[in-house]
Design a protein around this motif. Sequence first.
Motif, PDB file in Angstrom:
ATOM      1  N   HIS A 133       0.801  -1.233   0.000  1.00  0.00           N
ATOM      2  CA  HIS A 133       0.000   0.000   0.000  1.00  0.00           C
ATOM      3  C   HIS A 133       0.832   1.280   0.000  1.00  0.00           C
ATOM      4  CE1 HIS A 133      -3.711  -2.273   0.854  1.00  0.00           C
ATOM      5  NE2 HIS A 133      -2.962  -3.004   1.649  1.00  0.00           N
ATOM      6  N   GLN A 134       2.173   1.153   0.063  1.00  0.00           N
ATOM      7  CA  GLN A 134       3.052   2.317   0.200  1.00  0.00           C
ATOM      8  C   GLN A 134       2.585   3.184   1.366  1.00  0.00           C
ATOM      9  OE1 GLN A 134       3.714   4.329  -3.536  1.00  0.00           O
ATOM     10  NE2 GLN A 134       4.467   2.498  -4.531  1.00  0.00           N
ATOM     11  N   LEU A 135       2.469   2.520   2.517  1.00  0.00           N
ATOM     12  CA  LEU A 135       1.931   3.159   3.712  1.00  0.00           C
ATOM     13  C   LEU A 135       2.586   2.545   4.946  1.00  0.00           C
ATOM     14  CD1 LEU A 135      -0.338   5.085   4.842  1.00  0.00           C
ATOM     15  CD2 LEU A 135      -1.817   3.064   4.906  1.00  0.00           C
ATOM     16  N   THR A 184      14.534  21.066  -4.306  1.00  0.00           N
ATOM     17  CA  THR A 184      15.251  21.097  -5.581  1.00  0.00           C
ATOM     18  C   THR A 184      14.414  20.591  -6.755  1.00  0.00           C
ATOM     19  OG1 THR A 184      16.202  18.913  -5.066  1.00  0.00           O
ATOM     20  CG2 THR A 184      17.517  20.868  -4.516  1.00  0.00           C
ATOM     21  N   THR A 185      13.446  19.707  -6.477  1.00  0.00           N
ATOM     22  CA  THR A 185      12.670  19.115  -7.576  1.00  0.00           C
ATOM     23  C   THR A 185      11.203  19.505  -7.559  1.00  0.00           C
ATOM     24  OG1 THR A 185      12.085  17.098  -6.357  1.00  0.00           O
ATOM     25  CG2 THR A 185      14.201  17.113  -7.536  1.00  0.00           C
ATOM     26  N   GLY A 186      10.715  19.983  -6.416  1.00  0.00           N
ATOM     27  CA  GLY A 186       9.300  20.288  -6.292  1.00  0.00           C
ATOM     28  C   GLY A 186       8.447  19.057  -6.064  1.00  0.00           C
ATOM     29  N   LYS A 187       9.074  17.895  -5.873  1.00  0.00           N
ATOM     30  CA  LYS A 187       8.361  16.638  -5.665  1.00  0.00           C
ATOM     31  C   LYS A 187       8.683  16.068  -4.284  1.00  0.00           C
ATOM     32  CE  LYS A 187       8.673  15.461 -10.601  1.00  0.00           C
ATOM     33  NZ  LYS A 187       9.162  14.445 -11.570  1.00  0.00           N
ATOM     34  N   GLU A 188       7.774  15.228  -3.791  1.00  0.00           N
ATOM     35  CA  GLU A 188       8.010  14.536  -2.528  1.00  0.00           C
ATOM     36  C   GLU A 188       8.567  13.148  -2.818  1.00  0.00           C
ATOM     37  OE1 GLU A 188       4.472  14.505  -0.192  1.00  0.00           O
ATOM     38  OE2 GLU A 188       4.439  16.685   0.053  1.00  0.00           O
ATOM     39  N   GLY A 189       9.781  12.879  -2.313  1.00  0.00           N
ATOM     40  CA  GLY A 189      10.460  11.622  -2.634  1.00  0.00           C
ATOM     41  C   GLY A 189      10.114  10.472  -1.716  1.00  0.00           C
ATOM     42  N   MET A 190       9.541  10.759  -0.560  1.00  0.00           N
ATOM     43  CA  MET A 190       9.179   9.711   0.389  1.00  0.00           C
ATOM     44  C   MET A 190       8.138  10.252   1.348  1.00  0.00           C
ATOM     45  SD  MET A 190      12.538   9.573   2.884  1.00  0.00           S
ATOM     46  CE  MET A 190      13.669   9.372   1.497  1.00  0.00           C
ATOM     47  N   GLY A 191       7.614   9.379   2.199  1.00  0.00           N
ATOM     48  CA  GLY A 191       6.605   9.787   3.155  1.00  0.00           C
ATOM     49  C   GLY A 191       7.165   9.914   4.555  1.00  0.00           C
ATOM     50  N   TYR A 192       6.396  10.532   5.425  1.00  0.00           N
ATOM     51  CA  TYR A 192       6.828  10.721   6.806  1.00  0.00           C
ATOM     52  C   TYR A 192       6.943   9.393   7.552  1.00  0.00           C
ATOM     53  CZ  TYR A 192       6.693  15.828   6.916  1.00  0.00           C
ATOM     54  OH  TYR A 192       6.969  17.158   6.719  1.00  0.00           O
ATOM     55  N   GLY A 193       6.245   8.373   7.059  1.00  0.00           N
ATOM     56  CA  GLY A 193       6.367   7.066   7.691  1.00  0.00           C
ATOM     57  C   GLY A 193       7.776   6.524   7.630  1.00  0.00           C
ATOM     58  N   ASP A 194       8.497   6.835   6.550  1.00  0.00           N
ATOM     59  CA  ASP A 194       9.891   6.399   6.433  1.00  0.00           C
ATOM     60  C   ASP A 194      10.757   7.044   7.516  1.00  0.00           C
ATOM     61  OD1 ASP A 194       9.572   4.781   4.056  1.00  0.00           O
ATOM     62  OD2 ASP A 194       9.311   6.655   2.964  1.00  0.00           O
ATOM     63  N   PHE A 195      10.484   8.324   7.842  1.00  0.00           N
ATOM     64  CA  PHE A 195      11.241   9.000   8.894  1.00  0.00           C
ATOM     65  C   PHE A 195      11.076   8.239  10.217  1.00  0.00           C
ATOM     66  CE2 PHE A 195       9.779  13.325   6.899  1.00  0.00           C
ATOM     67  CZ  PHE A 195      10.245  12.909   5.669  1.00  0.00           C
ATOM     68  N   ILE A 227      16.835  -3.575 -12.001  1.00  0.00           N
ATOM     69  CA  ILE A 227      16.437  -4.891 -12.517  1.00  0.00           C
ATOM     70  C   ILE A 227      15.018  -4.838 -13.062  1.00  0.00           C
ATOM     71  CG2 ILE A 227      15.891  -7.261 -11.829  1.00  0.00           C
ATOM     72  CD1 ILE A 227      18.212  -7.072  -9.823  1.00  0.00           C
ATOM     73  N   GLY A 228      14.129  -4.139 -12.335  1.00  0.00           N
ATOM     74  CA  GLY A 228      12.754  -4.009 -12.799  1.00  0.00           C
ATOM     75  C   GLY A 228      12.662  -3.295 -14.139  1.00  0.00           C
ATOM     76  N   MET A 229      13.478  -2.253 -14.332  1.00  0.00           N
ATOM     77  CA  MET A 229      13.450  -1.523 -15.601  1.00  0.00           C
ATOM     78  C   MET A 229      14.059  -2.346 -16.734  1.00  0.00           C
ATOM     79  SD  MET A 229      14.159   2.477 -14.620  1.00  0.00           S
ATOM     80  CE  MET A 229      15.524   2.191 -13.500  1.00  0.00           C
ATOM     81  N   VAL A 230      15.127  -3.099 -16.426  1.00  0.00           N
ATOM     82  CA  VAL A 230      15.741  -3.947 -17.453  1.00  0.00           C
ATOM     83  C   VAL A 230      14.774  -5.031 -17.905  1.00  0.00           C
ATOM     84  CG1 VAL A 230      17.559  -5.648 -17.874  1.00  0.00           C
ATOM     85  CG2 VAL A 230      18.108  -3.506 -16.710  1.00  0.00           C
ATOM     86  N   LEU A 231      14.066  -5.622 -16.934  1.00  0.00           N
ATOM     87  CA  LEU A 231      13.097  -6.676 -17.258  1.00  0.00           C
ATOM     88  C   LEU A 231      11.753  -6.115 -17.712  1.00  0.00           C
ATOM     89  CD1 LEU A 231      13.790  -9.149 -14.302  1.00  0.00           C
ATOM     90  CD2 LEU A 231      14.680  -9.254 -16.642  1.00  0.00           C
ATOM     91  N   LYS A 232      11.644  -4.785 -17.660  1.00  0.00           N
ATOM     92  CA  LYS A 232      10.418  -4.077 -18.077  1.00  0.00           C
ATOM     93  C   LYS A 232       9.206  -4.475 -17.233  1.00  0.00           C
ATOM     94  CE  LYS A 232      12.015  -3.377 -22.819  1.00  0.00           C
ATOM     95  NZ  LYS A 232      11.741  -3.560 -24.271  1.00  0.00           N
ATOM     96  N   THR A 233       9.442  -4.730 -15.946  1.00  0.00           N
ATOM     97  CA  THR A 233       8.342  -5.024 -15.027  1.00  0.00           C
ATOM     98  C   THR A 233       7.898  -3.780 -14.274  1.00  0.00           C
ATOM     99  OG1 THR A 233       9.934  -5.666 -13.300  1.00  0.00           O
ATOM    100  CG2 THR A 233       9.073  -7.415 -14.717  1.00  0.00           C
ATOM    101  N   ARG A 234       8.646  -2.697 -14.401  1.00  0.00           N
ATOM    102  CA  ARG A 234       8.247  -1.443 -13.784  1.00  0.00           C
ATOM    103  C   ARG A 234       8.800  -0.282 -14.602  1.00  0.00           C
ATOM    104  NH1 ARG A 234      11.537   1.517 -10.625  1.00  0.00           N
ATOM    105  NH2 ARG A 234       9.789   2.145  -9.329  1.00  0.00           N
ATOM    106  N   ASP A 235       8.121   0.869 -14.516  1.00  0.00           N
ATOM    107  CA  ASP A 235       8.553   2.082 -15.190  1.00  0.00           C
ATOM    108  C   ASP A 235       9.415   2.905 -14.249  1.00  0.00           C
ATOM    109  OD1 ASP A 235       7.794   5.198 -15.887  1.00  0.00           O
ATOM    110  OD2 ASP A 235       7.951   3.931 -17.668  1.00  0.00           O
ATOM    111  N   ARG A 236      10.302   3.688 -14.789  1.00  0.00           N
ATOM    112  CA  ARG A 236      11.200   4.476 -13.945  1.00  0.00           C
ATOM    113  C   ARG A 236      10.445   5.500 -13.104  1.00  0.00           C
ATOM    114  NH1 ARG A 236      15.252   8.217 -17.123  1.00  0.00           N
ATOM    115  NH2 ARG A 236      15.493   8.983 -14.992  1.00  0.00           N
ATOM    116  N   THR A 238       7.467   4.906 -11.753  1.00  0.00           N
ATOM    117  CA  THR A 238       6.579   4.221 -10.820  1.00  0.00           C
ATOM    118  C   THR A 238       7.124   4.355  -9.403  1.00  0.00           C
ATOM    119  OG1 THR A 238       5.985   2.599 -12.509  1.00  0.00           O
ATOM    120  CG2 THR A 238       5.502   2.025 -10.215  1.00  0.00           C
ATOM    121  N   PRO A 239       6.335   4.860  -8.454  1.00  0.00           N
ATOM    122  CA  PRO A 239       6.821   4.999  -7.074  1.00  0.00           C
ATOM    123  C   PRO A 239       7.177   3.644  -6.477  1.00  0.00           C
ATOM    124  CG  PRO A 239       4.776   6.235  -7.419  1.00  0.00           C
ATOM    125  CD  PRO A 239       4.955   5.371  -8.618  1.00  0.00           C
ATOM    126  N   MET A 240       8.192   3.642  -5.636  1.00  0.00           N
ATOM    127  CA  MET A 240       8.634   2.413  -4.976  1.00  0.00           C
ATOM    128  C   MET A 240       8.677   2.655  -3.470  1.00  0.00           C
ATOM    129  SD  MET A 240      12.254   0.346  -5.371  1.00  0.00           S
ATOM    130  CE  MET A 240      11.949  -0.115  -7.080  1.00  0.00           C
TER     131      MET A 240
END
Length: 261
Positions: A133-135, A184-195, A227-236, A238-240
Amino acid sequence: MTELSMTQLLIFSGILGLVIGSFLSMLTWRLPRIMMLEEEAQFKEISVGGSKCPQCDTNLPWYRLIPLFSWLASKGKCHNCKTKISPRYPLIETATATLTIACMWQFGLTADGIAATLFSWILIAIFVIDYEHQLILDNLSLPLLWLGLLFNSQNLFATPVDAIWGAAIGYLLLWIVFHAFKLTTGKEGMGYGDFKLLAALGAWFGFIALPQIILIAAVTSILLGVIGMVLKTRDRDTPMAFGPFLALGGWATLFLGPNIF
Protein backbone atom coordinates in the motif's frame (compact mmCIF):
# COMPACT_ATOMS: atom_id res chain seq x y z
CA MET A 1 10.82 -23.54 28.21
CA THR A 2 14.27 -22.78 29.59
CA GLU A 3 15.05 -26.53 29.69
CA LEU A 4 14.34 -27.14 26.00
CA SER A 5 17.19 -28.39 23.83
CA MET A 6 18.16 -26.22 20.88
CA THR A 7 16.39 -28.57 18.46
CA GLN A 8 13.19 -28.48 20.52
CA LEU A 9 13.43 -24.71 20.83
CA LEU A 10 13.79 -24.27 17.08
CA ILE A 11 10.86 -26.59 16.34
CA PHE A 12 8.69 -24.73 18.85
CA SER A 13 9.86 -21.40 17.37
CA GLY A 14 8.93 -22.54 13.87
CA ILE A 15 5.43 -23.58 14.95
CA LEU A 16 4.94 -20.34 16.88
CA GLY A 17 6.25 -18.39 13.90
CA LEU A 18 3.69 -20.03 11.60
CA VAL A 19 0.86 -19.15 14.00
CA ILE A 20 2.03 -15.54 14.37
CA GLY A 21 2.59 -15.38 10.62
CA SER A 22 -1.03 -16.39 10.05
CA PHE A 23 -2.09 -13.56 12.35
CA LEU A 24 0.22 -11.11 10.57
CA SER A 25 -1.11 -12.11 7.15
CA MET A 26 -4.60 -11.28 8.39
CA LEU A 27 -3.47 -8.09 10.14
CA THR A 28 -1.61 -6.75 7.13
CA TRP A 29 -4.65 -7.33 4.93
CA ARG A 30 -7.23 -5.84 7.31
CA LEU A 31 -5.42 -2.99 9.05
CA PRO A 32 -4.83 -0.72 6.01
CA ARG A 33 -8.42 -1.26 4.91
CA ILE A 34 -9.75 -0.48 8.38
CA MET A 35 -7.81 2.80 8.37
CA MET A 36 -9.51 3.80 5.10
CA LEU A 37 -13.09 2.95 6.09
CA GLU A 38 -15.66 5.52 7.06
CA GLU A 39 -18.82 3.42 7.49
CA GLU A 40 -19.14 1.73 10.88
CA ALA A 41 -20.80 -1.38 9.45
CA GLN A 42 -17.91 -1.98 7.09
CA PHE A 43 -15.46 -1.34 9.92
CA LYS A 44 -17.06 -4.04 12.09
CA GLU A 45 -17.23 -6.51 9.24
CA ILE A 46 -13.55 -6.20 8.39
CA SER A 47 -12.16 -5.78 11.91
CA VAL A 48 -14.03 -8.56 13.73
CA GLY A 49 -15.48 -10.75 10.97
CA GLY A 50 -14.23 -14.29 10.45
CA SER A 51 -11.90 -15.29 7.64
CA LYS A 52 -13.66 -15.57 4.29
CA CYS A 53 -12.86 -16.24 0.68
CA PRO A 54 -12.64 -12.75 -0.87
CA GLN A 55 -14.20 -14.07 -4.09
CA CYS A 56 -17.25 -16.12 -2.97
CA ASP A 57 -17.50 -14.75 0.60
CA THR A 58 -17.61 -18.27 2.08
CA ASN A 59 -16.59 -18.55 5.73
CA LEU A 60 -13.51 -20.69 6.19
CA PRO A 61 -13.78 -23.56 8.73
CA TRP A 62 -11.03 -23.97 11.32
CA TYR A 63 -9.33 -26.80 9.43
CA ARG A 64 -8.90 -24.45 6.48
CA LEU A 65 -7.01 -21.98 8.65
CA ILE A 66 -4.00 -24.09 9.68
CA PRO A 67 -0.99 -21.95 8.80
CA LEU A 68 0.80 -22.94 5.59
CA PHE A 69 -0.50 -26.53 5.54
CA SER A 70 -4.10 -25.58 4.70
CA TRP A 71 -2.88 -23.59 1.70
CA LEU A 72 -0.71 -26.49 0.55
CA ALA A 73 -3.49 -29.05 1.11
CA SER A 74 -5.97 -27.00 -0.93
CA LYS A 75 -3.33 -26.43 -3.63
CA GLY A 76 -3.73 -22.69 -3.17
CA LYS A 77 -7.42 -22.64 -4.09
CA CYS A 78 -10.68 -21.91 -2.27
CA HIS A 79 -12.41 -25.19 -1.37
CA ASN A 80 -15.76 -23.74 -2.48
CA CYS A 81 -15.27 -21.67 -5.65
CA LYS A 82 -11.78 -22.94 -6.59
CA THR A 83 -10.49 -19.38 -6.96
CA LYS A 84 -6.75 -19.12 -6.46
CA ILE A 85 -5.72 -17.95 -3.00
CA SER A 86 -2.95 -15.37 -2.99
CA PRO A 87 0.48 -16.80 -2.11
CA ARG A 88 0.96 -13.80 0.19
CA TYR A 89 -0.47 -15.84 3.05
CA PRO A 90 1.96 -18.78 3.00
CA LEU A 91 4.82 -16.43 2.14
CA ILE A 92 4.17 -14.24 5.20
CA GLU A 93 3.72 -17.33 7.41
CA THR A 94 6.94 -18.91 6.13
CA ALA A 95 8.91 -15.67 6.47
CA THR A 96 7.67 -15.20 10.04
CA ALA A 97 8.57 -18.78 10.98
CA THR A 98 12.01 -18.43 9.39
CA LEU A 99 12.81 -15.18 11.17
CA THR A 100 11.52 -16.53 14.49
CA ILE A 101 13.78 -19.57 14.15
CA ALA A 102 16.70 -17.33 13.16
CA CYS A 103 16.21 -15.13 16.25
CA MET A 104 16.15 -18.14 18.58
CA TRP A 105 19.11 -19.73 16.81
CA GLN A 106 21.26 -16.63 17.13
CA PHE A 107 20.18 -15.26 20.51
CA GLY A 108 18.58 -18.22 22.27
CA LEU A 109 15.70 -18.01 24.70
CA THR A 110 17.05 -14.84 26.28
CA ALA A 111 15.91 -11.25 26.63
CA ASP A 112 17.82 -10.51 23.41
CA GLY A 113 16.10 -13.37 21.61
CA ILE A 114 12.61 -12.35 22.76
CA ALA A 115 13.28 -8.71 21.84
CA ALA A 116 14.67 -9.69 18.43
CA THR A 117 11.60 -11.85 17.77
CA LEU A 118 9.17 -9.05 18.64
CA PHE A 119 11.23 -6.68 16.50
CA SER A 120 10.99 -9.05 13.53
CA TRP A 121 7.25 -9.65 13.89
CA ILE A 122 6.43 -5.93 13.89
CA LEU A 123 8.87 -5.27 11.07
CA ILE A 124 7.24 -7.96 8.92
CA ALA A 125 3.89 -6.20 9.29
CA ILE A 126 5.47 -2.86 8.34
CA PHE A 127 7.28 -4.45 5.40
CA VAL A 128 4.15 -6.08 3.95
CA ILE A 129 1.82 -3.10 4.37
CA ASP A 130 4.30 -0.65 2.89
CA TYR A 131 5.04 -3.01 -0.01
CA GLU A 132 1.35 -3.48 -0.80
CA HIS A 133 0.00 0.00 0.00
CA GLN A 134 3.05 2.32 0.20
CA LEU A 135 1.93 3.16 3.71
CA ILE A 136 3.77 2.92 7.04
CA LEU A 137 1.25 3.13 9.85
CA ASP A 138 1.97 4.94 13.11
CA ASN A 139 0.14 2.04 14.82
CA LEU A 140 3.19 -0.09 14.00
CA SER A 141 6.20 2.23 13.66
CA LEU A 142 5.68 4.10 16.93
CA PRO A 143 5.31 0.97 19.10
CA LEU A 144 8.46 -0.35 17.39
CA LEU A 145 10.28 2.85 18.33
CA TRP A 146 9.17 2.77 21.97
CA LEU A 147 10.01 -0.92 22.31
CA GLY A 148 13.52 -0.19 21.04
CA LEU A 149 14.00 2.53 23.63
CA LEU A 150 12.57 0.36 26.43
CA PHE A 151 14.67 -2.70 25.59
CA ASN A 152 17.80 -0.59 25.26
CA SER A 153 17.19 0.90 28.69
CA GLN A 154 18.70 -2.49 29.61
CA ASN A 155 21.53 -2.19 27.04
CA LEU A 156 20.32 -5.07 24.86
CA PHE A 157 21.43 -3.81 21.44
CA ALA A 158 22.68 -0.29 22.23
CA THR A 159 23.20 1.94 25.22
CA PRO A 160 20.27 4.12 26.28
CA VAL A 161 22.07 7.25 25.12
CA ASP A 162 22.92 5.74 21.71
CA ALA A 163 19.30 4.59 21.32
CA ILE A 164 17.90 8.04 22.07
CA TRP A 165 20.31 9.71 19.67
CA GLY A 166 19.60 6.98 17.12
CA ALA A 167 15.88 7.74 17.20
CA ALA A 168 16.42 11.49 16.93
CA ILE A 169 19.08 11.40 14.21
CA GLY A 170 17.22 8.69 12.26
CA TYR A 171 14.15 10.86 11.97
CA LEU A 172 16.14 14.02 11.22
CA LEU A 173 18.26 12.44 8.47
CA LEU A 174 15.35 11.46 6.25
CA TRP A 175 13.50 14.66 7.15
CA ILE A 176 16.43 16.64 5.73
CA VAL A 177 16.63 14.42 2.62
CA PHE A 178 12.88 14.80 2.08
CA HIS A 179 12.90 18.59 2.25
CA ALA A 180 16.12 18.96 0.24
CA PHE A 181 14.66 16.79 -2.52
CA LYS A 182 11.37 18.68 -2.45
CA LEU A 183 13.16 22.03 -2.55
CA THR A 184 15.25 21.10 -5.58
CA THR A 185 12.67 19.12 -7.58
CA GLY A 186 9.30 20.29 -6.29
CA LYS A 187 8.36 16.64 -5.67
CA GLU A 188 8.01 14.54 -2.53
CA GLY A 189 10.46 11.62 -2.63
CA MET A 190 9.18 9.71 0.39
CA GLY A 191 6.61 9.79 3.15
CA TYR A 192 6.83 10.72 6.81
CA GLY A 193 6.37 7.07 7.69
CA ASP A 194 9.89 6.40 6.43
CA PHE A 195 11.24 9.00 8.89
CA LYS A 196 9.51 7.24 11.78
CA LEU A 197 10.68 3.80 10.68
CA LEU A 198 14.32 4.89 10.50
CA ALA A 199 13.88 6.56 13.90
CA ALA A 200 12.59 3.24 15.25
CA LEU A 201 15.59 1.38 13.79
CA GLY A 202 17.88 3.98 15.35
CA ALA A 203 16.16 3.39 18.69
CA TRP A 204 16.93 -0.31 18.41
CA PHE A 205 20.52 -0.22 17.19
CA GLY A 206 21.82 3.24 18.04
CA PHE A 207 22.97 6.08 15.83
CA ILE A 208 26.14 4.17 14.87
CA ALA A 209 24.04 1.74 12.80
CA LEU A 210 22.14 4.37 10.81
CA PRO A 211 24.65 4.86 7.94
CA GLN A 212 24.74 1.11 7.42
CA ILE A 213 20.95 0.76 7.41
CA ILE A 214 20.55 3.64 4.94
CA LEU A 215 23.30 2.26 2.68
CA ILE A 216 21.75 -1.21 2.56
CA ALA A 217 18.30 0.27 1.90
CA ALA A 218 19.58 2.61 -0.83
CA VAL A 219 21.68 -0.01 -2.64
CA THR A 220 19.01 -2.73 -2.59
CA SER A 221 16.27 -0.34 -3.73
CA ILE A 222 18.43 0.93 -6.62
CA LEU A 223 19.35 -2.61 -7.66
CA LEU A 224 15.74 -3.76 -7.60
CA GLY A 225 14.64 -0.67 -9.51
CA VAL A 226 17.29 -1.19 -12.20
CA ILE A 227 16.44 -4.89 -12.52
CA GLY A 228 12.75 -4.01 -12.80
CA MET A 229 13.45 -1.52 -15.60
CA VAL A 230 15.74 -3.95 -17.45
CA LEU A 231 13.10 -6.68 -17.26
CA LYS A 232 10.42 -4.08 -18.08
CA THR A 233 8.34 -5.02 -15.03
CA ARG A 234 8.25 -1.44 -13.78
CA ASP A 235 8.55 2.08 -15.19
CA ARG A 236 11.20 4.48 -13.94
CA ASP A 237 8.46 6.88 -12.81
CA THR A 238 6.58 4.22 -10.82
CA PRO A 239 6.82 5.00 -7.07
CA MET A 240 8.63 2.41 -4.98
CA ALA A 241 8.06 1.92 -1.26
CA PHE A 242 11.27 2.57 0.71
CA GLY A 243 10.12 0.98 3.97
CA PRO A 244 10.81 -2.64 2.93
CA PHE A 245 14.40 -1.72 2.10
CA LEU A 246 14.86 0.00 5.45
CA ALA A 247 13.48 -3.18 7.00
CA LEU A 248 16.14 -5.22 5.17
CA GLY A 249 18.78 -2.92 6.62
CA GLY A 250 17.26 -3.43 10.06
CA TRP A 251 17.35 -7.22 9.80
CA ALA A 252 20.91 -7.18 8.45
CA THR A 253 21.96 -5.10 11.45
CA LEU A 254 20.06 -7.35 13.87
CA PHE A 255 21.78 -10.53 12.72
CA LEU A 256 25.18 -9.24 11.52
CA GLY A 257 25.76 -6.30 13.85
CA PRO A 258 26.15 -2.57 13.21
CA ASN A 259 29.65 -2.80 11.69
CA ILE A 260 29.11 -4.96 8.59
CA PHE A 261 31.15 -2.61 6.42
